[in-house]
Design an enzyme around this catalytic site. Structure first.
Site, PDB file in Angstrom:
ATOM      1  N   ASN A   6      -1.699   1.992   1.861  1.00 22.95           N
ATOM      2  CA  ASN A   6      -1.448   0.900   2.803  1.00 22.95           C
ATOM      3  C   ASN A   6      -0.017   1.061   3.306  1.00 22.95           C
ATOM      4  O   ASN A   6       0.926   0.748   2.583  1.00 22.95           O
ATOM      5  CB  ASN A   6      -1.632  -0.450   2.076  1.00 22.95           C
ATOM      6  CG  ASN A   6      -1.238  -1.625   2.940  1.00 22.95           C
ATOM      7  OD1 ASN A   6      -1.042  -1.494   4.142  1.00 22.95           O
ATOM      8  ND2 ASN A   6      -1.121  -2.790   2.317  1.00 22.95           N
ATOM      9  N   LYS A   8       1.478  -0.533   5.557  1.00 23.02           N
ATOM     10  CA  LYS A   8       2.049  -1.813   6.014  1.00 23.02           C
ATOM     11  C   LYS A   8       2.746  -1.635   7.364  1.00 23.02           C
ATOM     12  O   LYS A   8       2.316  -0.812   8.175  1.00 23.02           O
ATOM     13  CB  LYS A   8       3.000  -2.381   4.952  1.00 23.02           C
ATOM     14  CG  LYS A   8       2.356  -2.424   3.560  1.00 23.02           C
ATOM     15  CD  LYS A   8       3.124  -3.249   2.580  1.00 23.02           C
ATOM     16  CE  LYS A   8       2.491  -3.096   1.203  1.00 23.02           C
ATOM     17  NZ  LYS A   8       3.022  -4.021   0.240  1.00 23.02           N
ATOM     18  N   HIS A  92      -5.398  -9.161   2.413  1.00 22.64           N
ATOM     19  CA  HIS A  92      -4.215  -8.728   1.659  1.00 22.64           C
ATOM     20  C   HIS A  92      -3.329  -9.945   1.381  1.00 22.64           C
ATOM     21  O   HIS A  92      -3.215 -10.847   2.215  1.00 22.64           O
ATOM     22  CB  HIS A  92      -3.440  -7.671   2.466  1.00 22.64           C
ATOM     23  CG  HIS A  92      -2.392  -6.986   1.648  1.00 22.64           C
ATOM     24  ND1 HIS A  92      -1.176  -7.564   1.401  1.00 22.64           N
ATOM     25  CD2 HIS A  92      -2.390  -5.801   1.001  1.00 22.64           C
ATOM     26  CE1 HIS A  92      -0.457  -6.753   0.640  1.00 22.64           C
ATOM     27  NE2 HIS A  92      -1.180  -5.674   0.382  1.00 22.64           N
ATOM     28  N   GLU A  94      -0.251 -10.346   1.539  1.00 22.66           N
ATOM     29  CA  GLU A  94       0.805 -10.580   2.539  1.00 22.66           C
ATOM     30  C   GLU A  94       0.230 -11.321   3.751  1.00 22.66           C
ATOM     31  O   GLU A  94       0.922 -12.099   4.402  1.00 22.66           O
ATOM     32  CB  GLU A  94       1.447  -9.242   2.946  1.00 22.66           C
ATOM     33  CG  GLU A  94       2.349  -8.724   1.825  1.00 22.66           C
ATOM     34  CD  GLU A  94       2.540  -7.226   1.800  1.00 22.66           C
ATOM     35  OE1 GLU A  94       2.195  -6.546   2.775  1.00 22.66           O
ATOM     36  OE2 GLU A  94       3.032  -6.733   0.766  1.00 22.66           O
ATOM     37  N   GLU A 165      -5.238  -6.981  -6.718  1.00 19.65           N
ATOM     38  CA  GLU A 165      -3.802  -6.825  -6.508  1.00 19.65           C
ATOM     39  C   GLU A 165      -3.079  -8.086  -6.973  1.00 19.65           C
ATOM     40  O   GLU A 165      -2.938  -9.049  -6.197  1.00 19.65           O
ATOM     41  CB  GLU A 165      -3.514  -6.599  -5.021  1.00 19.65           C
ATOM     42  CG  GLU A 165      -4.208  -5.384  -4.451  1.00 19.65           C
ATOM     43  CD  GLU A 165      -3.448  -4.830  -3.261  1.00 19.65           C
ATOM     44  OE1 GLU A 165      -3.034  -3.669  -3.336  1.00 19.65           O
ATOM     45  OE2 GLU A 165      -3.241  -5.562  -2.285  1.00 19.65           O
ATOM     46  N   GLY A 171       4.861  -4.729  -4.485  1.00 19.79           N
ATOM     47  CA  GLY A 171       6.175  -4.439  -3.922  1.00 19.79           C
ATOM     48  C   GLY A 171       7.323  -4.876  -4.812  1.00 19.79           C
ATOM     49  O   GLY A 171       8.475  -4.928  -4.374  1.00 19.79           O
ATOM     50  N   SER A 211       2.368  -1.918  -7.168  1.00 18.48           N
ATOM     51  CA  SER A 211       3.383  -1.000  -7.699  1.00 18.48           C
ATOM     52  C   SER A 211       2.786   0.170  -8.475  1.00 18.48           C
ATOM     53  O   SER A 211       3.361   0.605  -9.473  1.00 18.48           O
ATOM     54  CB  SER A 211       4.406  -1.758  -8.552  1.00 18.48           C
ATOM     55  OG  SER A 211       5.079  -2.721  -7.748  1.00 18.48           O
TER      56      SER A 211
HETATM   57  C1  PEP Z   1      -0.177  -3.232  -1.425  1.00 20.23           C
HETATM   58  O1  PEP Z   1       0.507  -3.733  -0.561  1.00 20.23           O
HETATM   59  O2  PEP Z   1      -1.415  -3.207  -1.297  1.00 20.23           O
HETATM   60  C2  PEP Z   1       0.499  -2.678  -2.592  1.00 20.23           C
HETATM   61  C3  PEP Z   1      -0.205  -2.412  -3.651  1.00 20.23           C
HETATM   62  O3  PEP Z   1       1.861  -2.479  -2.476  1.00 20.23           O
HETATM   63  P1  PEP Z   1       2.837  -1.773  -3.547  1.00 20.23           P
HETATM   64  O4  PEP Z   1       2.121  -0.536  -4.045  1.00 20.23           O
HETATM   65  O5  PEP Z   1       4.062  -1.457  -2.791  1.00 20.23           O
HETATM   66  O6  PEP Z   1       3.047  -2.743  -4.653  1.00 20.23           O
END
Ligand code: PEP
Length: 254
Positions: A6, A8, A92, A94, A165, A171, A211
């Site tokens: 992703n 973003k 997601h 976000e 997630e 993040g 992460s």
């Molecule tokens: C995501 O945004 O789906 C995600 C898992 O981000 P990160 O790996 O940066 O935590």
């Protein structure tokens, strides 16, 4: 095993193509792993051209549920299909957090994606306060229930993907432990099993996101109910993303 990146709101027209080219190279010898990249919408066409002839599939980061019309700034499932998308990330955290997406909205989008033949990567996950108060399964169960509402006719588990997630791990550098991930993934599979049956649930890809990086990927991916990863930050450098793909390949091959 599916490893999806992703991106973003990162990259530009040139660097998106460059990143895609790097990922094609990195994943060339990892035939046991399905790989997907989800660039920002303006770069989907350019990345599609770069991915031509490769095994890396294209995904988008969002869509709207209507077929077409006066919805300024939105893109439809049909538009995404017409630029070669195979997947679309939906719900997601976000989008839920910054753009007010609700479980009801996510449900409408999931229905539209499945109806049109796009594979939704449906994101669910609890916030830190939910986990601290022991409500993580309750929260995730509500999200899953809404996202899968009215999808009764769906036959094949490959028509959708769920990504667990935990919001506190996205993040932040914090990762769920392999045990926390496994517990939630098994729980999600049991919810899906109740609605669609055991066979469907066992064939469904449930990804972990939050992460994931080369240093923790193998331990997470080794968990019985973890079928891959949705990767944000660590998908923006092809060598780093490549290491996660190779970790998945090793786990897949036992
Ligand atoms: C995501 O945004 O789906 C995600 C898992 O981000 P990160 O790996 O940066 O935590």
């Amino acid at each position: 095993m599916l490893i999806a990146g992703n991106w973003k709101m990162n990259t530009n027209a040139a660097s998106a193509v460059e990143l895609a080219q790097g990922i094609i190279q990195e994943s060339a010898d990892a035939a046991a792993v399905r790989v997907a990249v989800c660039p920002p919408a303006p770069f989907l066409s350019g990345v599609r051209a770069a991915l031509k002839g490769s095994r890396v599939r294209l995904g988008a980061q969002n869509m709207y549920w209507a077929d077409h019309g006066a919805f300024t700034g939105e893109v439809s499932a049909q538009m995404l299909l017409s630029v070669g998308c195979h997947y679309v990330i939906l719900g997601h955290s976000e989008r839920r957090q910054h753009f007010g997406e609700t479980d009801g909205g996510v449900s409408s989008k999931v229905k539209q994606a499945v109806r049109t033949g796009l594979i939704p990567i449906i994101c669910v996950g609890e916030r830190l306060n939910h986990r601290k108060t022991g409500k993580e399964q309750q929260v995730v169960a509500t999200q899953v229930k809404h996202a899968l509402e009215d999808l009764k006719k769906i036959q094949s588990p490959s028509s959708l993907v769920i990504a667990y997630e935990p919001v506190w791990a996205i993040g932040t550098g914090e990762t769920a432990t392999p045990e926390q991930a496994q517990t939630m993934h098994r729980f999600i599979r049991s919810l899906v099993s109740r609605q669609f049956g055991k066979n469907f649930a066992s064939g469904l890809h449930i990804l972990y996101g939050g992460s994931m990086k080369p240093s923790n990927a193998k331990d997470l991916l080794r968990q019985k109910d973890v079928d891959g990863g949705l990767i944000g930050g660590a998908s923006l450098k092809s060598e780093v993303f490549g290491q996660i793909i190779h970790a998945a390949q090793e786990v897949q091959q036992g």
